[in-house]
Design a protein around this motif. Structure first.
Motif, PDB file in Angstrom:
ATOM      1  N   ILE A  10      82.003 -15.069 -27.498  1.00 62.82           N
ATOM      2  CA  ILE A  10      81.596 -14.928 -28.655  1.00 62.82           C
ATOM      3  C   ILE A  10      80.109 -15.740 -28.647  1.00 62.82           C
ATOM      4  O   ILE A  10      79.169 -15.042 -29.117  1.00 62.82           O
ATOM      5  N   VAL A  11      80.340 -17.023 -28.300  1.00 67.05           N
ATOM      6  CA  VAL A  11      79.219 -17.889 -28.282  1.00 67.05           C
ATOM      7  C   VAL A  11      77.900 -17.173 -27.270  1.00 67.05           C
ATOM      8  O   VAL A  11      76.698 -17.097 -27.730  1.00 67.05           O
ATOM      9  N   ILE A  12      78.458 -17.003 -26.037  1.00 72.83           N
ATOM     10  CA  ILE A  12      77.493 -16.481 -25.110  1.00 72.83           C
ATOM     11  C   ILE A  12      76.865 -14.961 -25.461  1.00 72.83           C
ATOM     12  O   ILE A  12      75.762 -14.805 -25.238  1.00 72.83           O
ATOM     13  N   TYR A  13      77.620 -14.083 -26.190  1.00 71.74           N
ATOM     14  CA  TYR A  13      77.188 -12.709 -26.337  1.00 71.74           C
ATOM     15  C   TYR A  13      76.849 -12.574 -27.725  1.00 71.74           C
ATOM     16  O   TYR A  13      76.041 -11.316 -28.087  1.00 71.74           O
ATOM     17  N   ILE A  14      77.302 -13.320 -28.747  1.00 71.46           N
ATOM     18  CA  ILE A  14      76.807 -12.844 -30.021  1.00 71.46           C
ATOM     19  C   ILE A  14      75.826 -13.844 -30.716  1.00 71.46           C
ATOM     20  O   ILE A  14      74.695 -13.166 -31.321  1.00 71.46           O
ATOM     21  N   LEU A  15      75.649 -15.051 -30.098  1.00 72.98           N
ATOM     22  CA  LEU A  15      74.713 -16.024 -30.746  1.00 72.98           C
ATOM     23  C   LEU A  15      73.219 -15.466 -30.488  1.00 72.98           C
ATOM     24  O   LEU A  15      72.482 -15.755 -31.231  1.00 72.98           O
ATOM     25  N   PRO A  16      73.047 -14.825 -29.295  1.00 67.20           N
ATOM     26  CA  PRO A  16      71.606 -14.544 -28.875  1.00 67.20           C
ATOM     27  C   PRO A  16      71.066 -13.428 -29.948  1.00 67.20           C
ATOM     28  O   PRO A  16      69.830 -13.223 -30.041  1.00 67.20           O
ATOM     29  N   VAL A  17      71.952 -12.704 -30.686  1.00 70.71           N
ATOM     30  CA  VAL A  17      71.404 -11.794 -31.665  1.00 70.71           C
ATOM     31  C   VAL A  17      70.773 -12.655 -32.652  1.00 70.71           C
ATOM     32  O   VAL A  17      69.983 -11.780 -33.473  1.00 70.71           O
ATOM     33  N   ILE A  18      71.178 -13.971 -32.968  1.00 68.66           N
ATOM     34  CA  ILE A  18      70.227 -14.722 -33.934  1.00 68.66           C
ATOM     35  C   ILE A  18      68.516 -14.514 -33.696  1.00 68.66           C
ATOM     36  O   ILE A  18      67.807 -14.277 -34.808  1.00 68.66           O
TER      37      ILE A  18
END
Length: 450
Positions: free
Chosen positions: A100-108
């Motif tokens: 989740i950290v690797i693939y969702i945080l970049p959406v920020i």
């Protein structure tokens, strides 16, 4: 001494790009994975400053609903897969959180960029990519020469290897090429493909800044970066770089419009002249490097074209195509994966992180979403190129950001044929920044930016 809010945001963006590129070597130095979170702390700080000081630019932006939908589906799939795999104990909770950290945080980066980022901040982002990408590239060249010609492995490469082993699960087989004499360098980043990627991205960023009319300057920049990649001997990156430069800088895409640019012939002619001149210079002053280039480049070319077999007697092209054909068979062990993929964690119907990025991607996303994303990216690329062709760079500042975005996306798509260059901690946020550029300048009806 007082600092204006907008100036503070500029400094934060410089820090974000710095840590985006160099968080991995800092992780190695500190022996901790926490520096990989520093860019996101910077984005959260930008959110806080923007909201607390009400520093919101006035703008009317047309948001592409298709892009918004794709991002929502992508977020849902990452959370869904991580959740059920943790629930049924296919992966540990820690691995689920990591995914989740690797693939969702970049959406920020997309959420902040599409709403609050000004044109001047975009310019700071490009300048930061130029400077820090070049710094990474220069070390990449230095380390490549040391390993290939001088047969010397740096102490930092050994530290990276030790850190990688300390973070890997038990019984993991390690590729020791990073610390092997006579083998190409990996640079200071996670992989040689990522070091090469940021070198190329630095070039694309500076080309987006330099005016189009400065043809000789642009040619010099392209030549310098090309030889940086050439010395690094990352063949996939060299091919991708040539493809992007030919398609964008030489305006090969004009052919689809039935047009041919006169400057393209000049650029191509000067490029050949510089190439042969540089090779002659290298052959005189560094015969070892010259012999290495003359041997390795044709060897890699024959491998890519299927004229030479891999270690298991298969060809590169054959193995790549068979990966697509095996996709339905692989998914028989997880039938829903044909539609939704097998997720973003280490678990899957095949080993993740193989030599063929697109094969890995279709297994992660499922064929419907994979096809939709690839098709959508090519449509965005086509529309952006049309606007770039018609735009006046002196009047339409958005053209330069569209050019950088198209160059970066095409580079990632081409290199992903072989390597996974899209999903690393440093490149995935950049991908979403490119989507912001496209959304902002391809679909904007009116802007009034600070």
């Amino acid at each position: 001494m007082k600092i204006k809010i907008i100036t503070l945001k500029y400094y934060i963006w410089i820090g974000i790009i710095f840590f985006l590129i160099f968080s991995f070597p800092i992780q190695v130095i500190l022996s901790s994975p926490l520096p990989s979170l520093f860019p996101y702390l910077g984005i959260l700080l930008l959110f806080f400053i923007t909201k607390f000081f009400n520093h919101i630019p006035s703008k009317i932006i047309y948001k592409n609903k298709n892009i918004e939908h794709f991002i929502k589906v992508y977020i849902f799939l990452v959370i869904f897969h991580s959740s059920w795999q943790c629930l049924f104990k296919f992966i540990s909770i820690g691995n689920g959180i990591t995914a989740i950290v690797i693939y969702i945080l970049p959406v920020i980066f997309y959420w902040y960029g599409i709403k609050y980022t000004t044109e001047k901040e975009f310019k700071i982002i490009l300048f930061s990519i130029v400077i820090f990408g070049l710094c990474s590239g220069l070390y990449f060249v230095y380390d490549s020469y040391s390993m290939l010609v001088n047969a010397q492995v740096s102490e930092f490469s050994h530290k990276i290897m030790e850190y990688t082993k300390s973070r890997a699960p038990d019984r993991t087989e390690f590729n020791v090429s990073r610390i092997s004499e006579g083998i190409r360098s990996h640079g200071m980043l996670e992989k040689h493909s990522i070091s090469a990627a940021w070198t190329a991205l630095s070039c694309f960023a500076i080309l987006a800044i330099i005016p189009l009319k400065h043809l000789k300057t642009r040619l010099l920049i392209v030549s310098i970066y090309f030889f940086m990649l050439l010395i690094s001997l990352n063949f996939t990156s060299i091919v991708a770089f040539i493809f992007v430069i030919a398609f964008i800088e030489l305006k090969v895409f004009y052919i689809f419009k039935g047009l041919i640019s006169k400057n393209s012939f000049k650029f191509f002619g000067y490029s050949l002249l510089i190439l042969f001149s540089a090779l002659i210079y290298i052959s005189i002053y560094s015969k070892d490097l010259y012999e290495l280039l003359i041997f390795r480049i044709p060897d890699q070319l024959s491998l890519a074209l299927g004229l030479r077999s891999l270690n298991d007697d298969s060809t590169f092209i054959g193995t790549f195509l068979s990966g697509y054909f095996k996709y339905p068979l692989n998914m028989l062990s997880f039938p829903p994966g044909i539609l939704i993929g097998d997720g973003f964690s280490n678990w899957g119907v095949t080993n993740k992180g193989g030599d063929f990025g697109h094969i890995d991607l279709v297994h992660r996303l499922g064929f419907p979403l994979y096809f939709a994303i690839i098709y959508g990216l090519f449509r965005l690329t086509k529309q952006s190129l049309n606007k770039i062709r018609l735009a006046n760079w002196e009047l339409d500042k958005g053209a330069r950001y569209l050019q950088f975005s198209v160059s970066a996306i095409l580079y990632i798509l081409v290199t992903t044929i072989h390597y996974n260059t899209w999903d690393t901690k440093s490149t995935l946020p950049l991908f979403f920044i490119c989507i912001v550029f496209i959304s902002r300048y391809l679909y904007s009806l009116h802007e009034q930016l600070d």
